[in-house]
Design a protein around this motif. Structure first.
Motif, short mmCIF file in Angstrom:
data_model
loop_
_atom_site.label_atom_id
_atom_site.label_comp_id
_atom_site.label_asym_id
_atom_site.label_seq_id
_atom_site.Cartn_x
_atom_site.Cartn_y
_atom_site.Cartn_z
N LEU A 8 0.75 -1.26 0.03
CA LEU A 8 -0.06 -0.01 0.05
C LEU A 8 0.70 1.22 -0.11
O LEU A 8 0.44 2.21 -0.68
CB LEU A 8 -0.79 0.10 1.12
N PRO A 9 1.87 1.15 0.80
CA PRO A 9 2.84 2.56 0.70
C PRO A 9 3.42 2.85 -0.71
O PRO A 9 3.52 3.99 -1.33
CB PRO A 9 3.99 2.14 1.55
N ILE A 10 3.55 1.67 -1.44
CA ILE A 10 4.04 1.85 -2.99
C ILE A 10 2.82 2.59 -3.97
O ILE A 10 3.07 3.30 -4.58
CB ILE A 10 4.42 0.49 -3.50
N LEU A 42 9.78 6.53 -4.33
CA LEU A 42 9.04 5.16 -4.81
C LEU A 42 9.93 4.23 -4.88
O LEU A 42 9.99 3.02 -4.35
CB LEU A 42 8.38 5.66 -6.12
N LYS A 43 11.26 4.58 -5.47
CA LYS A 43 12.25 3.64 -5.73
C LYS A 43 12.94 2.85 -4.47
O LYS A 43 12.90 1.72 -4.23
CB LYS A 43 13.59 4.36 -6.50
N GLU A 44 13.07 3.91 -3.58
CA GLU A 44 13.67 3.70 -2.10
C GLU A 44 12.70 2.82 -1.25
O GLU A 44 12.90 1.77 -0.60
CB GLU A 44 14.16 4.77 -1.52
N THR A 45 11.17 3.25 -1.45
CA THR A 45 10.14 2.45 -0.63
C THR A 45 10.10 1.08 -1.13
O THR A 45 9.98 0.05 -0.65
CB THR A 45 8.99 3.28 -0.87
N LYS A 46 10.30 0.79 -2.53
CA LYS A 46 10.13 -0.53 -3.23
C LYS A 46 11.31 -1.40 -2.81
O LYS A 46 11.19 -2.55 -2.21
CB LYS A 46 10.22 -0.29 -4.69
N TYR A 50 10.58 -4.89 -0.55
CA TYR A 50 10.67 -6.16 -1.14
C TYR A 50 12.27 -6.78 -0.57
O TYR A 50 12.42 -8.05 -0.71
CB TYR A 50 10.94 -5.97 -2.61
N LYS A 51 12.71 -5.90 0.05
CA LYS A 51 14.30 -6.55 0.63
C LYS A 51 13.95 -7.23 1.91
O LYS A 51 14.67 -7.90 2.22
CB LYS A 51 15.25 -5.22 1.00
#
Length: 317
Positions: A8-10, A42-46, A50-51
């Protein structure tokens, strides 16, 4: 695009990005810097999400409705060269288990795998990827045919389990799976197994005995699903996350336990987020595995396969 709860944050950031870009297009306001900032976040959050996925979150990703299924992989890898074969020559054609001949480049393969549906109608048609005994007998028939003509076998595993219905048990579900496991250990051709989604119980093992077993990063492989494990131990599905952790069902755990040989990396966000990259990666891994096995004699293939499975579960103090 469907989002899981932990994604949801993404979703929020992607919606912000789209709104900011739309404002820039519809007005004279310069929102370039704002869009870049949101895109960076967005890239950092992803990466962060996923990490650090939990086992239960990986189970959720493996069931994502947009995740590619067996026929998606075969169509992408083989194109028009795939010829589907039907029936077990005994009862009927099981739609949950598909198989046939296809080519990757100039090399022919016999492909076998469980197929799920994309909507309510096709899910019922495919029996939710749960094969009956005739499905496993069809799979064995195709693998024995491949052996006869010296064609390597590739199996795709994606099932919540073999169908547990009364009719399936009456027609010998347990015997069909056990027969497949026995016969697959003795196939005199290279057998490559790819776990692409759910790998549950005997339903997965029925086409899961191979010289090389590959597993996608967000797939899972276990004797039982987390929900069913929770319902047995705690009489409720509420402990499914705890069960997923205890079952050691992730790709990393499976490699550590030597149940699986290699993890196939998925694009950031899962296989469904970049299908083309996923298909290419799986295709390359299948070809690389075949290169390792193609020069082994039939006797060596059987011996190494038997040794591989005989050593599972052996520990030294």
């Amino acid at each position: 695009m469907e989002y899981l709860e932990f994604e949801l944050p993404i979703k929020e950031l992607e919606e912000q990005f789209e709104k900011a870009c739309a404002i820039g297009e519809e007005s004279e306001v310069d929102v370039t810097d704002t869009c870049k900032q949101i895109e960076k976040k967005l890239k950092e959050t992803k990466k962060e999400i996923y990490k650090n996925l939990t086992p239960w979150q990986r189970v959720q990703l493996s069931r994502h409705p947009s995740r590619p299924y067996t026929l998606d992989y075969i169509d992408a890898i083989c194109g028009e060269s795939f010829l589907e074969l039907h029936g077990d020559r005994n009862v009927k054609d099981d739609k949950a288990m598909i198989g046939g001949l296809g080519k990757i480049g100039d090399q022919s393969f016999m492909f076998v795998g469980q197929q799920k549906g994309y909507n309510t109608k096709t899910r019922q048609y495919r029996n939710f990827g749960m094969a009956n005994p005739e499905g496993y007998r069809k799979a064995l028939r195709l693998m024995k045919s491949a052996e006869k003509f010296n064609i390597p076998v590739v199996t795709f595993i994606d099932t919540p389990g073999a169908y547990p219905g009364l009719e399936a048990e009456e027609r010998g579900q347990g015997e069909a799976i056990a027969r497949n496991i026995l016969e697959m250990t003795r196939l005199k051709i290279p057998v490559i197994v790819v776990i692409i989604g759910e790998g549950a119980s005997g339903g997965a093992l029925g086409i899961g005995v191979g010289n090389k077993v590959l597993m996608l990063e967000n797939a899972w492989y276990s004797v039982i699903s987390p929900e069913n494990c929770s319902s047995i131990l705690w009489r409720s599905w509420d402990q499914k996350e705890k069960a997923a952790e205890a079952l050691k069902l992730t790709a990393k755990d499976s490699v550590k336990l030597k149940v699986v040989d290699e993890i196939v990396k998925e694009p950031l966000g899962g296989a469904h987020s970049d299908r083309e990259t996923t298909f290419k990666t799986v295709r390359d891994k299948i070809l690389a595995s075949f290169e390792e096995l193609k020069n082994l004699s039939p006797e060596e293939l059987v011996e190494k396969r038997m040794e591989k499975y005989a050593n599972m579960g052996v520990f030294k103090d």
